[in-house]
Design a protein around this motif. Structure first.
Motif, PDB file in Angstrom:
ATOM      1  N   LYS A  55       0.924  -1.032  -0.045  1.00 10.90           N
ATOM      2  CA  LYS A  55       0.087  -0.128   0.173  1.00 10.90           C
ATOM      3  C   LYS A  55       0.780   1.227  -0.073  1.00 10.90           C
ATOM      4  CE  LYS A  55      -2.437  -0.980   3.560  1.00 10.90           C
ATOM      5  NZ  LYS A  55      -1.965  -2.118   4.100  1.00 10.90           N
ATOM      6  N   ALA A  79       2.655   1.743  -3.399  1.00  6.53           N
ATOM      7  CA  ALA A  79       1.319   2.252  -4.366  1.00  6.53           C
ATOM      8  C   ALA A  79       1.060   3.657  -4.403  1.00  6.53           C
ATOM      9  CB  ALA A  79       0.300   1.205  -4.261  1.00  6.53           C
ATOM     10  N   HIS A  95      -7.658  -4.617  -2.328  1.00  3.70           N
ATOM     11  CA  HIS A  95      -8.316  -3.381  -2.784  1.00  3.70           C
ATOM     12  C   HIS A  95      -7.143  -2.239  -3.093  1.00  3.70           C
ATOM     13  CE1 HIS A  95     -11.885  -5.291  -1.220  1.00  3.70           C
ATOM     14  NE2 HIS A  95     -12.472  -4.641  -2.238  1.00  3.70           N
ATOM     15  N   GLU A 125      -5.737  -1.028  -5.713  1.00  3.72           N
ATOM     16  CA  GLU A 125      -5.840  -0.266  -6.833  1.00  3.72           C
ATOM     17  C   GLU A 125      -6.946   0.893  -6.467  1.00  3.72           C
ATOM     18  OE1 GLU A 125      -6.345  -2.139 -10.591  1.00  3.72           O
ATOM     19  OE2 GLU A 125      -4.527  -3.245 -10.010  1.00  3.72           O
ATOM     20  N   ALA A 147      -5.607   3.459  -3.890  1.00  5.82           N
ATOM     21  CA  ALA A 147      -4.692   4.287  -4.563  1.00  5.82           C
ATOM     22  C   ALA A 147      -5.594   5.462  -5.347  1.00  5.82           C
ATOM     23  CB  ALA A 147      -3.697   3.556  -5.515  1.00  5.82           C
ATOM     24  N   GLU A 148      -6.622   5.022  -6.262  1.00  9.07           N
ATOM     25  CA  GLU A 148      -7.427   6.019  -6.784  1.00  9.07           C
ATOM     26  C   GLU A 148      -8.463   6.815  -5.614  1.00  9.07           C
ATOM     27  OE1 GLU A 148      -9.592   8.040  -9.712  1.00  9.07           O
ATOM     28  OE2 GLU A 148      -7.854   6.867  -9.760  1.00  9.07           O
TER      29      GLU A 148
END
Length: 183
Positions: free
Chosen positions: A19, A22, A154, A156, A159-160
């Motif tokens: 995490k 990222a 989760h 990704e 990150a969004e």
């Protein structure tokens, strides 16, 4: 540079954790300087003995002359909040947030700035109901996921969510004023 993002890993992780790594990529892609604190030497002291030194190390990384966003996962979220109480920060992005550490005298606390919390409904360490109540009381943004403490399923999406959080801070740099609004 738009500011500085300081990422703090959990107690069973490191600055290269999934995490943290990222979100560092996201911060840099958005034009922020990103630093990953390394607490592994402090974590070797044990859960309770590492907290105050972690907070001190994090505070040393914060510069008053640039907007700073603190990002943390688990123990990293806990110390990010505590560090924010005595340091100028523009925002907090907290994942798998413990509101107390058993045996540690202080409960979680954080300054009133733009705050986003990401938490798992199935977090086996930090009860989801307590985090939901905290987010409601603080009027923090809250993203609850069908995931466990590590939020590994989760990355990704997180990150969004972080990218959108940084964009909101850039668009409204005085989001701290919104946190002061009373009901």
């Amino acid at each position: 540079m738009k500011g500085h993002v300081i990422l703090s890993h959990g107690s069973d992780s490191g600055p290269g954790g999934t995490k943290v790594a990222a979100l560092a990529v996201v911060a840099k892609a958005c034009g922020w300087r990103a630093s990953c604190a390394d607490y592994r030497d402090l974590d070797a002291r044990g859960m309770l003995a590492c907290i105050d030194p972690r907070v001190a190390r994090l505070r040393q990384m914060i510069r008053a002359d640039e907007p700073t966003v603190l990002v943390g996962s688990s123990m990293g979220a806990f110390v990010s909040g505590l560090a924010s109480l005595d340091s100028p920060v523009a925002g907090l992005f907290l994942m798998a947030l413990p509101l107390a550490i058993p045996g540690y005298a202080r409960a979680f606390g954080a300054t009133r700035v733009a705050t986003a919390i990401v938490h798992g409904w199935d977090d086996e360490i930090c009860p989801a109901s307590e985090v939901v109540a905290y987010a409601q009381q603080r009027r923090a943004s809250l993203l609850m996921l069908s995931d466990a403490h590590r939020l590994a399923g989760h990355v990704e999406l997180i990150a969004e969510h972080f990218r959108l959080f940084l964009a909101a801070i850039e668009a409204e740099p005085d989001l701290a004023a919104l946190a002061e609004v009373e009901e």
